[in-house]
Structure formats: C-alpha cells, structure tokens
Design a protein around this motif. Sequence first.
Motif, PDB file in Angstrom:
ATOM      1  N   LEU A  35      72.065 109.223  36.976  1.00 31.83           N
ATOM      2  CA  LEU A  35      72.547 110.581  36.729  1.00 31.83           C
ATOM      3  C   LEU A  35      73.630 110.987  37.718  1.00 31.83           C
ATOM      4  O   LEU A  35      74.246 112.042  37.559  1.00 31.83           O
ATOM      5  CB  LEU A  35      71.377 111.571  36.812  1.00 31.83           C
ATOM      6  N   GLN A  36      73.834 110.172  38.740  1.00 37.14           N
ATOM      7  CA  GLN A  36      74.868 110.435  39.743  1.00 37.14           C
ATOM      8  C   GLN A  36      75.688 109.157  39.920  1.00 37.14           C
ATOM      9  O   GLN A  36      75.478 108.398  40.867  1.00 37.14           O
ATOM     10  CB  GLN A  36      74.227 110.863  41.063  1.00 37.14           C
ATOM     11  N   PRO A  37      76.607 108.909  38.993  1.00 35.22           N
ATOM     12  CA  PRO A  37      77.338 107.635  38.983  1.00 35.22           C
ATOM     13  C   PRO A  37      78.012 107.292  40.303  1.00 35.22           C
ATOM     14  O   PRO A  37      78.178 106.105  40.620  1.00 35.22           O
ATOM     15  CB  PRO A  37      78.373 107.844  37.870  1.00 35.22           C
ATOM     16  N   GLU A  38      78.377 108.302  41.073  1.00 35.33           N
ATOM     17  CA  GLU A  38      79.041 108.015  42.346  1.00 35.33           C
ATOM     18  C   GLU A  38      78.095 107.339  43.336  1.00 35.33           C
ATOM     19  O   GLU A  38      78.544 106.741  44.327  1.00 35.33           O
ATOM     20  CB  GLU A  38      79.606 109.307  42.959  1.00 35.33           C
ATOM     21  N   GLN A  39      76.785 107.407  43.078  1.00 34.30           N
ATOM     22  CA  GLN A  39      75.816 106.773  43.963  1.00 34.30           C
ATOM     23  C   GLN A  39      75.410 105.376  43.496  1.00 34.30           C
ATOM     24  O   GLN A  39      74.701 104.667  44.211  1.00 34.30           O
ATOM     25  CB  GLN A  39      74.566 107.652  44.082  1.00 34.30           C
ATOM     26  N   LEU A  40      75.844 104.982  42.316  1.00 31.53           N
ATOM     27  CA  LEU A  40      75.469 103.667  41.802  1.00 31.53           C
ATOM     28  C   LEU A  40      76.131 102.567  42.616  1.00 31.53           C
ATOM     29  O   LEU A  40      77.305 102.658  42.976  1.00 31.53           O
ATOM     30  CB  LEU A  40      75.887 103.530  40.336  1.00 31.53           C
ATOM     31  N   ASP A  41      75.363 101.531  42.914  1.00 33.67           N
ATOM     32  CA  ASP A  41      75.919 100.349  43.555  1.00 33.67           C
ATOM     33  C   ASP A  41      75.194  99.124  43.010  1.00 33.67           C
ATOM     34  O   ASP A  41      74.400  99.217  42.069  1.00 33.67           O
ATOM     35  CB  ASP A  41      75.820 100.437  45.086  1.00 33.67           C
ATOM     36  N   GLY A  42      75.456  97.982  43.586  1.00 35.28           N
ATOM     37  CA  GLY A  42      74.874  96.750  43.067  1.00 35.28           C
ATOM     38  C   GLY A  42      73.370  96.661  43.202  1.00 35.28           C
ATOM     39  O   GLY A  42      72.733  95.843  42.533  1.00 35.28           O
ATOM     40  N   TRP A  43      72.797  97.483  44.071  1.00 34.30           N
ATOM     41  CA  TRP A  43      71.346  97.458  44.280  1.00 34.30           C
ATOM     42  C   TRP A  43      70.625  98.505  43.433  1.00 34.30           C
ATOM     43  O   TRP A  43      69.396  98.595  43.473  1.00 34.30           O
ATOM     44  CB  TRP A  43      71.034  97.687  45.759  1.00 34.30           C
ATOM     45  N   SER A  44      71.358  99.286  42.668  1.00 35.61           N
ATOM     46  CA  SER A  44      70.746 100.344  41.856  1.00 35.61           C
ATOM     47  C   SER A  44      69.970  99.745  40.688  1.00 35.61           C
ATOM     48  O   SER A  44      70.377  98.739  40.097  1.00 35.61           O
ATOM     49  CB  SER A  44      71.821 101.293  41.319  1.00 35.61           C
ATOM     50  N   ASP A  45      68.860 100.395  40.351  1.00 36.73           N
ATOM     51  CA  ASP A  45      68.093  99.988  39.182  1.00 36.73           C
ATOM     52  C   ASP A  45      68.224 101.060  38.109  1.00 36.73           C
ATOM     53  O   ASP A  45      69.018 102.000  38.240  1.00 36.73           O
ATOM     54  CB  ASP A  45      66.626  99.729  39.548  1.00 36.73           C
ATOM     55  N   LEU A  46      67.465 100.910  37.037  1.00 41.34           N
ATOM     56  CA  LEU A  46      67.388 101.928  35.992  1.00 41.34           C
ATOM     57  C   LEU A  46      66.021 102.583  36.066  1.00 41.34           C
ATOM     58  O   LEU A  46      64.995 101.890  35.998  1.00 41.34           O
ATOM     59  CB  LEU A  46      67.585 101.310  34.606  1.00 41.34           C
ATOM     60  N   ASP A  47      66.004 103.898  36.229  1.00 44.91           N
ATOM     61  CA  ASP A  47      64.764 104.671  36.183  1.00 44.91           C
ATOM     62  C   ASP A  47      64.730 105.421  34.859  1.00 44.91           C
ATOM     63  O   ASP A  47      65.626 106.231  34.577  1.00 44.91           O
ATOM     64  CB  ASP A  47      64.706 105.673  37.340  1.00 44.91           C
ATOM     65  N   LEU A  48      63.704 105.154  34.063  1.00 51.74           N
ATOM     66  CA  LEU A  48      63.594 105.792  32.752  1.00 51.74           C
ATOM     67  C   LEU A  48      62.190 106.355  32.588  1.00 51.74           C
ATOM     68  O   LEU A  48      61.198 105.635  32.752  1.00 51.74           O
ATOM     69  CB  LEU A  48      63.885 104.779  31.643  1.00 51.74           C
ATOM     70  N   HIS A  49      62.117 107.653  32.290  1.00 49.71           N
ATOM     71  CA  HIS A  49      60.843 108.321  32.039  1.00 49.71           C
ATOM     72  C   HIS A  49      60.665 108.469  30.531  1.00 49.71           C
ATOM     73  O   HIS A  49      61.570 108.940  29.837  1.00 49.71           O
ATOM     74  CB  HIS A  49      60.810 109.687  32.712  1.00 49.71           C
ATOM     75  N   VAL A  50      59.502 108.064  30.042  1.00 49.72           N
ATOM     76  CA  VAL A  50      59.245 108.058  28.602  1.00 49.72           C
ATOM     77  C   VAL A  50      57.967 108.834  28.312  1.00 49.72           C
ATOM     78  O   VAL A  50      56.919 108.565  28.910  1.00 49.72           O
ATOM     79  CB  VAL A  50      59.104 106.613  28.070  1.00 49.72           C
ATOM     80  N   ASP A  51      58.078 109.796  27.407  1.00 51.58           N
ATOM     81  CA  ASP A  51      56.908 110.511  26.890  1.00 51.58           C
ATOM     82  C   ASP A  51      56.536 109.835  25.573  1.00 51.58           C
ATOM     83  O   ASP A  51      57.226 109.997  24.568  1.00 51.58           O
ATOM     84  CB  ASP A  51      57.242 111.985  26.674  1.00 51.58           C
ATOM     85  N   LEU A  52      55.468 109.056  25.600  1.00 53.43           N
ATOM     86  CA  LEU A  52      55.124 108.182  24.480  1.00 53.43           C
ATOM     87  C   LEU A  52      53.778 108.594  23.895  1.00 53.43           C
ATOM     88  O   LEU A  52      52.751 108.486  24.572  1.00 53.43           O
ATOM     89  CB  LEU A  52      55.068 106.732  24.973  1.00 53.43           C
TER      90      LEU A  52
END
Length: 219
Positions: free
Chosen positions: A29-46
Amino acid sequence: MDPWQAGLARELIMRLPAGADSAAAGSVLQPEQLDGWSDLDLHVDLPRSAEPVDLLAGLEIWSVTEEASADRQVLRAVITDGRRVDLVITGGGRVRLPDRAPDNHIRALVAQAAAKLGRGDRLIGLHLTLELVRHCLVQAMLLRDRDQGTTIHRSGSARDALADEIAGLDLDDLGVTPRPNVVERTVDLYARWRSELEPDYRPDWSGLRAVIDRGLAGR
C-alpha cells in the motif's frame, strides 16, 4: 510496471469464491517502501465452507507454515522464485495447505532469517539463525547417539568436532553478502549432518537462494 505483489494479489483474489472479501496490507500500500525483501500481505475474509479453498494451487510453494485457531488462519509461504506471501484468513473459512517437504520448518526458518538480515534487522536475524544452529546441533547429537548406540553420554566423543564447525561459522558477520552468508553456511551444515543421519534426505535450498537473490536485486 506493477510490483509483483500487486500482480500476485490480483491472481489470488480472482481465485476466491463468491462471498469472500480481501484487502492487501503492508508495504504494497506504500510503493515507496517496497524493496527486494518485501513480501505480500493479504487479508482474506473467507466464509466457512465444507472444503478448504485451493488458494495457493498452481504456485510452486517451497515452504509454508500455518498458525490456526477457531476463527483465524495465518499462512506464511515462500514460493520457489523467492516471493513470500503472508495470508491472514478470517470468517471461518480455510485455505488448503499444499504438500510440505520433510524439512519444511527449516526452510521457513532460513527464509525468514535471511530476509531479516537482508533488511538489516540483526537482532531478530541472529535470533533466527541461532535457532537454526540449535537444529544443527540436534542433528549432531543424534549422530553421536547413533554412533554409540545410546542417548546417555558421560563424556564427549569424536562428534565434538561438529561443535567446532559451528564455532567456526563466524556469527559476528551478519550481512547477507558476501555469499555464502551465515544463513547459507549454517544450513549447509544442517543438510550435511541430516544427510548422514538420513541417507534418503534430499536438501533443497533453491527457495532460500531465490529469496536472497531477489532481495539483493531489489525487486
């Protein structure tokens, strides 16, 4: 060009069944903070269903861990190409776990340790690396037990030389470069000693190398 996190989030969201909802979190959500060590955090209401959802199907999962309670499931996965995904599932539904390697817990540990050290978080990175050292020493102790046919030892043995190898790992150097770094050197000891104990054991550190390569490349 979109970061890989955005593309993978779209791919996973498209697989969700009707009635599910999702929201990305963290650095995506803050692309300026993305780097090679960044992961994907996804919250799912299932919503609850009779069968778990195959949300990770088709991805080459190298390691995955699960923390689950009655109303919450947290999955942390590493893909073979070095991408990392954290899923938080609420709402009563469940995501199906892919097949896991016999050393899945070690794979997850080394990927997290490398990512922490890559980000310069030496405190947690060393904590995780020392946990890996403990796993190595367990393999060494099991080898001694096998050699001597007992778990009771009054004194040391020739296997104490393995402790010297641990002492020679240079844990003062907590950078991810030069390669092999401290995590890679330590996990190689684990693989060598476990392979001696279990001849059918086949170590595969491709996911770890991919995490580090991706981190150093900044993507």
